[in-house]
Structures are given as C-alpha cells and as structure tokens.
Enzyme design. Structure first.
Site, short mmCIF file in Angstrom:
data_model
loop_
_atom_site.label_atom_id
_atom_site.label_comp_id
_atom_site.label_asym_id
_atom_site.label_seq_id
_atom_site.Cartn_x
_atom_site.Cartn_y
_atom_site.Cartn_z
CE LYS A 1 68.60 -31.09 22.86
NZ LYS A 1 67.34 -31.74 22.45
CG ASP B 1 78.65 -42.36 30.65
OD1 ASP B 1 79.11 -43.50 30.75
OD2 ASP B 1 78.09 -41.75 31.59
CG ASP C 1 66.16 -35.09 21.60
OD1 ASP C 1 66.94 -35.07 20.61
OD2 ASP C 1 65.26 -34.23 21.75
C1 IPM Z 1 82.08 -45.48 31.70
C2 IPM Z 1 81.83 -45.10 33.13
C3 IPM Z 1 82.73 -43.94 33.52
C4 IPM Z 1 82.37 -42.76 32.65
C5 IPM Z 1 82.68 -43.56 35.02
C6 IPM Z 1 83.03 -44.72 35.90
C7 IPM Z 1 83.58 -42.39 35.31
O1 IPM Z 1 80.48 -44.82 33.32
O2 IPM Z 1 83.24 -45.80 31.37
O3 IPM Z 1 81.13 -45.50 30.92
O4 IPM Z 1 81.45 -42.00 32.96
O5 IPM Z 1 83.03 -42.59 31.61
MG MG Z 2 79.27 -45.29 31.67
#
Ligand code: IPM
Ligand code: MG
Length: 347
Positions: A186, A242, A218
């Site tokens: 970003k 994530d 995005d």
């Molecule tokens: C992932 C999960 C984790 C993260 C959580 C459980 C802390 O969402 O492994 O994608 O955010 O990395």
């Molecule tokens: Mg995750």
C-alpha cells in the site's frame, strides 16, 4: 528418524490433525510423533497458551504439524494469554518468517468456488506471506487521548532486512514456478509499504529471470476475484497476506482446503491449515481435513526432503475429491474421518 511435533490446539484442530497424522503414519516412513498442548487447550490446562514444554518440543522437533488456535472462552483474557498468542509467539521464537500458502483449484471443485468455473479453473497461485513483522508485532496498546477518549493503537513497521529476506523467498519461489512475482503493498499511503517496494525492487536485480510486478493491496483483492489466473507468486506483508489468503481460499472452493508452511532460513517449518479453530463445528466430525493433510504433504516436501511422498499425498487428496468425497463445507456429507479414509484409500 525424524521427530514430528504434533500441536493439535483448539476447536477442529485436533480432528483434522489426527487425519493428517494418520496419513503420515500410513507412508511407512521413519517418523516419531510427540504431542503437546497449545492455544486455549494449553491455557486451560496450564495457564499459558504456549507452555515452555510445548515451545521446547517445537524447537527440538524436525518439523511441527499444527492444528488451529482460537477459543471463544478465552476472548476476555489479557491479550498475552489468548490462544492466538501461541501461534504468533511460535512463529517469532522459531523465526518462521516465510509463510507459503498455495491455492490451486482441484478438478471437480469448480462448482464449490465462489467464482465462475472458467475463472476458478485458472487458479494456481502461491501467496508468500511475511510472518515475523508488520502491525502484528509492533508496539500496541490502549491509551486515553487528551480529549479523554479510549484509543487503540498498533504500530506497523518493517526494517529492510525483514523485507529483503521475504522478498528473496518470493523470488526463489517464483523461480521454482512460472517465474512471475507480484509484490502487494500500500505504497501510495504507507511508509512501511514504500520501503517494502523499494527493497523488493533492489532485490529484483539478483533475479533477472523473474518478472516482477507491483499491486496495491486493494487492487490485488479485486484482481484476485476478477482474474486470479494472472497470479503466479504473490509476496506480501503479514496483515495483507492474512487477508488475501482467506480470500484466495474461497476462490478455490473452501477454506478447508488451504495448507501452509511457515519456514525459517534453514527450512525448518511449522505446517498448519490456514483455517482457524472453527468452534461452531468443533467436535462434530464435520471439519474438512484436507487442508491439514495437505499441510502434512508440505511438511514432507519442505522439512524432510521427501518430495515424492508429498506428491503422493497431494495426488491422493485430488483423487479423493475427484471421486466425489466431500465434507460439508464443499456441499458433501463425508465426516472428517470418512474424508481421511478416502484419502488413505486413494494413497
Ligand atoms: C492465520 C490466522 C492467524 C493470523 C491468527 C490465528 C493469529 O488467521 O494463520 O492466518 O492472523 O496469522
Ligand atoms: Mg488468517
């Protein structure tokens, strides 16, 4: 002989990890398994989500097979005692900075994808997510503003060495695949992202054979549903990775299908499905064990140097799905164990 740490964790973690372990055991390899508590399960038993004994096992092991952490009964605890801290601390303590999250459409699952079949069929991508930095690990807290308002804050930052090592992981992965790397940031808004982009461009000098492109996050999210077939390898930071990896999972049919490897510089790894603990369906035998089983395949490939065994497991999952075995997330009625049986039969 290789020592595999089994950390089943919370919710559906134990159910899906058991199926993955069964698959590993069936291969006749020289593996020993040692199990330990993690997450909410560990908190309830010992008062800490990542007890010293568990961390010690994770350090001693040649590889770690991880289930999931997350337990609604722990939501009110101080953040450092919550189940999620266990996986975050394990990633940090073991310097598991490179998270590989492949997403590919299995033949026969076109209808399960949230996308049109012809769009979904083209998906074969790998998200390389940074795992040790970003807003996840910056200073965070709760404070009161001068106006007397509660204010939460989480500092986002990367230093250049952190960006360089994940950029290298991305370029190396692209080199092993189709030679295309898309860096997602970003940089139009964030200084962290500007540094990210600069360092990725500097690193590209060593990879003239890889075609490098850049997308703002995005736009990347939009492209991922518009035309996911354009992606080969995506390299991105902890938070964006994530989010984009959950999105990618529904593009190939279910979050119950995506495995992951979290690797250090030497290839030691923790292997876990990208789905969470899914407390709503825990203990009912409904969870899809495929992501966990595919994580076990990644374990064999990346930590134990057994690519043929990994290929066999992946082919068996494809065959089981292709033959119509489906858990509820994919519209079927197989139990977790029946799905594991189908994969074992295909093996
Ligand atoms: C992932 C999960 C984790 C993260 C959580 C459980 C802390 O969402 O492994 O994608 O955010 O990395
Ligand atoms: Mg995750």
């Amino acid at each position: 002989m290789a020592l595999i740490a089994i950390l089943p964790g919370d919710g559906i973690g134990p159910e899906v990890t058991a199926e993955a372990q069964r698959v590993l055991e069936s291969l006749g390899l020289d593996l020993v398994f040692e199990e330990a508590l993690v997450g909410g399960a560990a908190y309830h038993a010992t008062g800490h989500p990542l007890p010293a004994a568990t961390l010690d096992l994770a350090k001693r092991a040649d590889a770690i097979l991880f289930g999931a952490v997350g337990d609604p009964t722990c939501d009110a605890l101080d953040r450092h005692l919550r189940p999620e801290q266990a996986i975050l601390a394990a990633r940090k303590e073991l310097t598991l900075f490179a998270n590989l999250r492949p997403a590919k459409l299995f033949a026969g699952l076109e209808e399960a994808s949230a996308l049109r079949p012809e769009v979904a069929r083209a998906i074969d991508l790998l998200i390389v997510r940074e795992l040790n930095g970003d807003v996840y690990f910056g200073e965070k807290g709760m404070r009161i503003t001068p106006a007397g308002l509660r204010q939460g804050y989480d500092v986002m930052s990367y230093d250049e060495s952190e960006v360089r090592r994940i950029a290298i992981a991305g370029f190396e992965a692209a080199r092993r695949r189709k030679g295309r790397l898309c860096s997602v940031d970003k940089a139009n808004v964030l200084e962290t992202s500007q540094l990210w982009r600069d360092v990725v461009i500097e690193t590209a000098v060593d990879y003239p054979d890889v075609v490098l492109t850049h997308l703002y996050v995005d736009n990347a999210a939009m492209q991922l549903v518009r035309d996911p077939g354009q992606f080969d390898v995506i390299v991105t930071g902890n938070l964006f990775g994530d989010i984009l990896s959950d999105q990618a999972s529904m593009c190939v049919g279910s979050i119950g299908l995506l495995p992951s490897a979290s690797l250090d510089a030497a290839g030691k790894g923790l292997y876990e499905p990208i789905h969470g603990s899914a407390p709503d369906i825990a203990g009912q035998g409904k969870a899809n064990p495929c992501a966990a089983i595919l994580s076990a395949a990644m374990l064999l490939r990346h930590s134990l140097g057994l690519p043929e065994a990994a290929d066999r497991i992946e082919a068996a999952v494809a065959a089981a799905l292709g033959a119509g075995h489906r858990t509820a997330d994919l519209g079927g009625s197989c139990s977790t164990q029946a799905m594991g049986d189908a994969v074992l039969a295909a093996l």
